[in-house]
Design a protein around this motif. Sequence first.
Motif, PDB file in Angstrom:
ATOM      1  N   LEU A 147      37.784  81.331  47.823  1.00 22.28           N
ATOM      2  CA  LEU A 147      38.012  82.276  48.916  1.00 22.28           C
ATOM      3  C   LEU A 147      36.738  82.993  49.334  1.00 22.28           C
ATOM      4  O   LEU A 147      36.524  83.246  50.516  1.00 22.28           O
ATOM      5  CB  LEU A 147      39.078  83.296  48.474  1.00 22.28           C
ATOM      6  N   THR A 152      42.646  76.933  45.276  1.00 22.63           N
ATOM      7  CA  THR A 152      41.223  77.021  44.898  1.00 22.63           C
ATOM      8  C   THR A 152      41.137  76.575  43.444  1.00 22.63           C
ATOM      9  O   THR A 152      42.149  76.220  42.841  1.00 22.63           O
ATOM     10  CB  THR A 152      40.711  78.474  44.996  1.00 22.63           C
ATOM     11  N   ASN A 201      30.137  81.461  46.393  1.00 19.27           N
ATOM     12  CA  ASN A 201      29.762  80.044  46.292  1.00 19.27           C
ATOM     13  C   ASN A 201      30.934  79.082  46.315  1.00 19.27           C
ATOM     14  O   ASN A 201      30.746  77.894  46.528  1.00 19.27           O
ATOM     15  CB  ASN A 201      28.941  79.803  45.017  1.00 19.27           C
ATOM     16  N   ARG A 202      32.146  79.587  46.074  1.00 20.26           N
ATOM     17  CA  ARG A 202      33.298  78.671  46.103  1.00 20.26           C
ATOM     18  C   ARG A 202      34.565  79.467  46.397  1.00 20.26           C
ATOM     19  O   ARG A 202      34.559  80.699  46.404  1.00 20.26           O
ATOM     20  CB  ARG A 202      33.428  77.867  44.810  1.00 20.26           C
ATOM     21  N   ARG A 213      26.052  82.621  41.136  1.00 17.55           N
ATOM     22  CA  ARG A 213      25.408  82.619  39.818  1.00 17.55           C
ATOM     23  C   ARG A 213      24.487  81.422  39.672  1.00 17.55           C
ATOM     24  O   ARG A 213      23.575  81.458  38.859  1.00 17.55           O
ATOM     25  CB  ARG A 213      26.468  82.681  38.715  1.00 17.55           C
ATOM     26  N   ASN A 273      35.212  90.280  45.637  1.00 21.19           N
ATOM     27  CA  ASN A 273      36.062  89.092  45.502  1.00 21.19           C
ATOM     28  C   ASN A 273      35.954  88.394  44.143  1.00 21.19           C
ATOM     29  O   ASN A 273      36.922  87.816  43.670  1.00 21.19           O
ATOM     30  CB  ASN A 273      35.670  88.118  46.631  1.00 21.19           C
ATOM     31  N   TYR A 314      44.692  89.400  33.332  1.00 27.56           N
ATOM     32  CA  TYR A 314      44.437  89.278  34.775  1.00 27.56           C
ATOM     33  C   TYR A 314      45.306  90.275  35.542  1.00 27.56           C
ATOM     34  O   TYR A 314      44.823  91.003  36.400  1.00 27.56           O
ATOM     35  CB  TYR A 314      44.734  87.848  35.220  1.00 27.56           C
ATOM     36  N   VAL A 340      46.712  80.573  46.586  1.00 27.30           N
ATOM     37  CA  VAL A 340      45.815  79.730  47.394  1.00 27.30           C
ATOM     38  C   VAL A 340      45.241  78.596  46.561  1.00 27.30           C
ATOM     39  O   VAL A 340      44.858  78.786  45.397  1.00 27.30           O
ATOM     40  CB  VAL A 340      44.656  80.596  47.951  1.00 27.30           C
TER      41      VAL A 340
HETATM   42  N1  LIG Z   1      43.532  81.578  44.368  1.00 23.69           N
HETATM   43  C1  LIG Z   1      44.622  82.345  44.306  1.00 23.69           C
HETATM   44  O1  LIG Z   1      45.779  81.849  44.339  1.00 23.69           O
HETATM   45  C2  LIG Z   1      44.490  83.834  44.251  1.00 23.69           C
HETATM   46  C3  LIG Z   1      45.678  84.599  44.293  1.00 23.69           C
HETATM   47  C4  LIG Z   1      45.572  85.990  44.258  1.00 23.69           C
HETATM   48  C5  LIG Z   1      44.336  86.589  44.191  1.00 23.69           C
HETATM   49  N2  LIG Z   1      43.212  85.815  44.131  1.00 23.69           N
HETATM   50  C6  LIG Z   1      41.930  86.518  44.059  1.00 23.69           C
HETATM   51  O2  LIG Z   1      41.071  86.023  45.053  1.00 23.69           O
HETATM   52  C7  LIG Z   1      39.709  86.132  44.601  1.00 23.69           C
HETATM   53  C8  LIG Z   1      39.001  84.810  44.730  1.00 23.69           C
HETATM   54  O3  LIG Z   1      39.730  83.853  43.981  1.00 23.69           O
HETATM   55  P1  LIG Z   1      39.463  82.267  44.104  1.00 23.69           P
HETATM   56  O4  LIG Z   1      40.792  81.638  44.053  1.00 23.69           O
HETATM   57  O5  LIG Z   1      38.520  82.000  45.214  1.00 23.69           O
HETATM   58  O6  LIG Z   1      38.742  82.021  42.678  1.00 23.69           O
HETATM   59  P2  LIG Z   1      37.697  80.892  42.235  1.00 23.69           P
HETATM   60  O7  LIG Z   1      37.814  79.700  43.108  1.00 23.69           O
HETATM   61  O8  LIG Z   1      37.913  80.735  40.777  1.00 23.69           O
HETATM   62  O9  LIG Z   1      36.279  81.584  42.507  1.00 23.69           O
HETATM   63  C9  LIG Z   1      35.901  82.718  41.760  1.00 23.69           C
HETATM   64  C10 LIG Z   1      34.555  83.199  42.228  1.00 23.69           C
HETATM   65  O10 LIG Z   1      34.213  84.339  41.426  1.00 23.69           O
HETATM   66  C11 LIG Z   1      32.901  84.120  40.894  1.00 23.69           C
HETATM   67  N3  LIG Z   1      32.694  84.776  39.615  1.00 23.69           N
HETATM   68  C12 LIG Z   1      33.407  84.641  38.481  1.00 23.69           C
HETATM   69  N4  LIG Z   1      32.859  85.368  37.497  1.00 23.69           N
HETATM   70  C13 LIG Z   1      31.776  85.980  38.026  1.00 23.69           C
HETATM   71  C14 LIG Z   1      30.792  86.852  37.525  1.00 23.69           C
HETATM   72  N5  LIG Z   1      30.792  87.270  36.248  1.00 23.69           N
HETATM   73  N6  LIG Z   1      29.819  87.299  38.360  1.00 23.69           N
HETATM   74  C15 LIG Z   1      29.777  86.886  39.644  1.00 23.69           C
HETATM   75  N7  LIG Z   1      30.675  86.042  40.178  1.00 23.69           N
HETATM   76  C16 LIG Z   1      31.659  85.593  39.371  1.00 23.69           C
HETATM   77  C17 LIG Z   1      32.802  82.600  40.748  1.00 23.69           C
HETATM   78  O11 LIG Z   1      31.444  82.228  40.609  1.00 23.69           O
HETATM   79  P3  LIG Z   1      31.002  80.969  39.668  1.00 23.69           P
HETATM   80  O12 LIG Z   1      31.187  79.731  40.517  1.00 23.69           O
HETATM   81  O13 LIG Z   1      29.585  81.248  39.331  1.00 23.69           O
HETATM   82  O14 LIG Z   1      31.922  80.978  38.477  1.00 23.69           O
HETATM   83  C18 LIG Z   1      33.441  82.163  42.043  1.00 23.69           C
HETATM   84  O15 LIG Z   1      32.535  82.258  43.110  1.00 23.69           O
HETATM   85  C19 LIG Z   1      39.785  86.656  43.178  1.00 23.69           C
HETATM   86  O16 LIG Z   1      39.610  88.065  43.184  1.00 23.69           O
HETATM   87  C20 LIG Z   1      41.197  86.306  42.755  1.00 23.69           C
HETATM   88  O17 LIG Z   1      41.681  87.135  41.729  1.00 23.69           O
HETATM   89  C21 LIG Z   1      43.248  84.463  44.154  1.00 23.69           C
END
Ligand SMILES: NC(=O)c1ccc[n+]([C@@H]2O[C@H](COP(=O)([O-])OP(=O)(O)OC[C@H]3O[C@@H](n4cnc5c(N)ncnc54)[C@H](OP(=O)(O)O)[C@@H]3O)[C@@H](O)[C@H]2O)c1
Length: 258
Positions: free
Chosen positions: A14, A216, A11-12, A34, A83, A179, A214
Amino acid sequence: MEKVAVVTGANRGLGREVAKKLAARGYRVVGTVRDVAAGELMRDRYATEGLAFTPLAVDVTAEDAGARLFAAVPDGVDVVVNNAAVLLDGFDVEVVDRTLAVNWYGAVRVAEALLPALRDGGRLVNVSSGMADEAGLEPALRARLQDEALDRRGIDALMAEFRGSVAAGARSGWPRSAYRVSKVAIDAWTRHLARALAGDPRRLRVNAVCPGWVSTDMGGPAAPRSVEQGAASILWATEVPPDGPSGGFFRDGRPAAW
Ligand SMILES: NC(=O)c1ccc[n+]([C@@H]2O[C@H](COP(=O)([O-])OP(=O)(O)OC[C@H]3O[C@@H](n4cnc5c(N)ncnc54)[C@H](OP(=O)(O)O)[C@@H]3O)[C@@H](O)[C@H]2O)c1
């Protein structure tokens, strides 16, 4: 046959970008959300662009999450992008529990439910992080993580040990980031899965990827990489051919050190 992908956290951030790009590449994408209403809006908006997106209300920490995901792909699945994750402030046992529930136990739940549904040449992509780089870990912990005999139960035991050390206020060699530990676990498990699935006739590929830092909700506005750039790093692993790498850790399509 219609290509099918599952993306958690669609939903949001990556996950949303990866889901949209996979849909544009012709996949029917089952994306976990969710917020059901938000998921339905996404479905309707994507439909006007000719993109097939099926929102599935799943919290990866829920006991029934695996069964719900498996039921959503009755004809099998080609790509699973693990993810969904959280990055929480603070470092105490509550943060450890909430982090591991999503990033470790949730990711395992998703993958173990969908592995039986993966079709020939299927790809599981575990979204990890550069923070999981094992080079900075204490040598004894690093050796335990890189032990080829380490399996999922062994990693569960390591996570329990980590939790116990935080609860006891002990230092005991673990990084002071739930984390980071959760992503280290994902990487070790990716290696284990690739070894365990090496003889599977479906020629499955299992890899971990880092999207980079990234912009986000998780990465914050100062992050240098766009969502499109981060998603491209993830999408690369969804296209690994059946004779391509498995059990690796990649950023932008290039092997990264563990
Ligand atoms: N952004 C970065 O710089 C970065 C760097 C390295 C790795 N990553 C990895 O990339 C991936 C995506 O990160 P992002 O930056 O896109 O994060 P984000 O914007 O915070 O999005 C997280 C996503 O995970 C979902 N989520 C969280 N808890 C959940 C649960 N209990 N059940 C189902 N869905 C759940 C959220 O849904 P809700 O909207 O419902 O909360 C949202 O869709 C993650 O694995 C993160 O660790 C990100």
